[in-house]
Scaffold this motif. Sequence first.
Motif, PDB file in Angstrom:
ATOM      1  N   HIS A 182      42.782  37.182  43.930  1.00  9.56           N
ATOM      2  CA  HIS A 182      42.603  37.180  45.452  1.00  9.56           C
ATOM      3  C   HIS A 182      42.960  35.426  45.549  1.00  9.56           C
ATOM      4  CE1 HIS A 182      38.488  37.722  45.409  1.00  9.56           C
ATOM      5  NE2 HIS A 182      38.794  36.646  46.403  1.00  9.56           N
ATOM      6  N   GLY A 183      44.038  34.882  46.375  1.00  8.79           N
ATOM      7  CA  GLY A 183      43.752  33.836  46.439  1.00  8.79           C
ATOM      8  C   GLY A 183      44.685  33.052  46.631  1.00  8.79           C
ATOM      9  N   GLY A 184      44.521  31.720  46.453  1.00 11.52           N
ATOM     10  CA  GLY A 184      45.290  30.657  46.676  1.00 11.52           C
ATOM     11  C   GLY A 184      45.174  29.720  45.019  1.00 11.52           C
ATOM     12  N   GLY A 185      45.218  31.348  43.901  1.00 14.44           N
ATOM     13  CA  GLY A 185      45.590  30.753  42.991  1.00 14.44           C
ATOM     14  C   GLY A 185      44.510  29.883  42.062  1.00 14.44           C
ATOM     15  N   ASN A 186      44.418  29.062  41.214  1.00 14.54           N
ATOM     16  CA  ASN A 186      43.672  28.859  40.753  1.00 14.54           C
ATOM     17  C   ASN A 186      42.460  27.633  40.864  1.00 14.54           C
ATOM     18  OD1 ASN A 186      44.706  29.955  39.054  1.00 14.54           O
ATOM     19  ND2 ASN A 186      46.088  28.114  37.744  1.00 14.54           N
ATOM     20  N   LEU A 187      42.244  28.277  42.139  1.00 16.21           N
ATOM     21  CA  LEU A 187      41.251  27.207  42.693  1.00 16.21           C
ATOM     22  C   LEU A 187      39.725  27.556  41.732  1.00 16.21           C
ATOM     23  CD1 LEU A 187      41.382  28.553  46.534  1.00 16.21           C
ATOM     24  CD2 LEU A 187      42.276  25.973  45.629  1.00 16.21           C
ATOM     25  N   ALA A 188      38.574  26.644  41.935  1.00 13.38           N
ATOM     26  CA  ALA A 188      37.866  26.257  41.035  1.00 13.38           C
ATOM     27  C   ALA A 188      36.381  25.584  42.196  1.00 13.38           C
ATOM     28  CB  ALA A 188      37.409  24.961  40.347  1.00 13.38           C
ATOM     29  N   VAL A 189      35.469  26.986  41.798  1.00 12.58           N
ATOM     30  CA  VAL A 189      33.933  26.983  42.462  1.00 12.58           C
ATOM     31  C   VAL A 189      33.769  25.857  41.820  1.00 12.58           C
ATOM     32  CG1 VAL A 189      32.180  28.257  44.094  1.00 12.58           C
ATOM     33  CG2 VAL A 189      34.916  28.837  43.896  1.00 12.58           C
ATOM     34  N   PRO A 190      32.683  24.776  42.386  1.00 11.51           N
ATOM     35  CA  PRO A 190      31.663  24.189  41.827  1.00 11.51           C
ATOM     36  C   PRO A 190      30.334  25.292  41.643  1.00 11.51           C
ATOM     37  CG  PRO A 190      31.930  23.591  44.028  1.00 11.51           C
ATOM     38  CD  PRO A 190      33.079  24.652  44.060  1.00 11.51           C
ATOM     39  N   ARG A 191      29.481  25.536  40.736  1.00  7.28           N
ATOM     40  CA  ARG A 191      28.340  26.558  40.438  1.00  7.28           C
ATOM     41  C   ARG A 191      27.341  25.226  39.823  1.00  7.28           C
ATOM     42  NH1 ARG A 191      28.860  30.136  43.382  1.00  7.28           N
ATOM     43  NH2 ARG A 191      30.419  31.353  42.998  1.00  7.28           N
ATOM     44  N   ARG A 192      26.250  25.922  39.707  1.00  5.93           N
ATOM     45  CA  ARG A 192      25.341  25.240  38.476  1.00  5.93           C
ATOM     46  C   ARG A 192      25.094  25.680  37.373  1.00  5.93           C
ATOM     47  NH1 ARG A 192      23.818  25.783  43.649  1.00  5.93           N
ATOM     48  NH2 ARG A 192      23.186  28.437  43.472  1.00  5.93           N
ATOM     49  N   ILE A 193      24.783  24.583  36.561  1.00  2.55           N
ATOM     50  CA  ILE A 193      24.582  24.806  34.664  1.00  2.55           C
ATOM     51  C   ILE A 193      23.081  25.316  34.985  1.00  2.55           C
ATOM     52  CG2 ILE A 193      24.012  23.930  32.972  1.00  2.55           C
ATOM     53  CD1 ILE A 193      26.619  21.143  33.645  1.00  2.55           C
ATOM     54  N   LEU A 194      22.952  26.476  33.910  1.00  4.98           N
ATOM     55  CA  LEU A 194      21.985  26.921  33.438  1.00  4.98           C
ATOM     56  C   LEU A 194      21.563  26.609  32.358  1.00  4.98           C
ATOM     57  CD1 LEU A 194      21.979  30.906  34.510  1.00  4.98           C
ATOM     58  CD2 LEU A 194      20.689  28.644  35.919  1.00  4.98           C
ATOM     59  N   GLY A 195      22.365  26.395  31.524  1.00  5.45           N
ATOM     60  CA  GLY A 195      22.443  26.506  29.624  1.00  5.45           C
ATOM     61  C   GLY A 195      23.260  25.848  28.990  1.00  5.45           C
ATOM     62  N   PHE A 196      22.859  25.625  27.627  1.00  6.66           N
ATOM     63  CA  PHE A 196      23.894  25.367  27.359  1.00  6.66           C
ATOM     64  C   PHE A 196      24.215  26.425  25.754  1.00  6.66           C
ATOM     65  CE2 PHE A 196      24.060  22.097  29.687  1.00  6.66           C
ATOM     66  CZ  PHE A 196      25.489  21.865  29.826  1.00  6.66           C
TER      67      PHE A 196
END
Length: 174
Positions: free
Chosen positions: A8-22
Motif C-alpha cells: 500500500h501507499g505511495g509506491g517505492n518509499l523507503a524507510v530508514p532502518r538500523r543495520i544489525l550486521g553484514f
Amino acid sequence: MTDPASTHGGGNLAVPRRILGFAPDAADAWIVHLDCGHRRHVRHRPPLSDYPWLGDPAARAARVGAPIECGRCGRGELPDGAAAYRTTDAFDETTLPAGLRREHTLRAGRWGRVEVLAGRLRFVMPALAVDRELAAGEHAILPPELPHHVEPLGPVRMRVVFLRAPAPDLPRES
C-alpha cells in the motif's frame, strides 16, 4: 514475503532502518541485516550505488547501528519468517480503544496486521502516504516504528495480529 493485499501507499518509499550486521553472499556482495527483520543486498557500484566502506571490515563494523533505507518496509512487506505471537480480541466501533484511534507506533522489530472481520475501517499511515479504506476480509500491514491510526466507518469488527521476525543469524566477524 510479498503480500499484494498489504502492499500500500505511495509506491517505492523507503524507510530508514538500523543495520544489525553484514553477511557475504555467494556473488561477493554483502547482505545487510536490518532491525526491521528484512535483509538487503548492498553493493559498491558507483555511480549507481556508492558504499565504499563495504570493502573494509573495520568500516563495515563501524556502520552497525547506522541507518540505511529499507524499501521492503516502504512497500508493507513482512520479513521472511515473521510469525504471529499475539492477537487482540475483536473490537467493534464502540470497543475500539482510543489508543488505536489516535496516532501510535509499534516498537522496533515488531510488526502488526490489522484485520477487518466485518464492516469498514479507515487505515492511515502518513509516513507511507497511506489513507485507505479496508473492508471485511481485508488487512493492512503495520511496519515497526511508523505512526498510524484507524477509524471505524460505521459498524465494524477488527483485530490486530502482532508478529516478529526471527533473529538474524549473523557471522561472528562481518
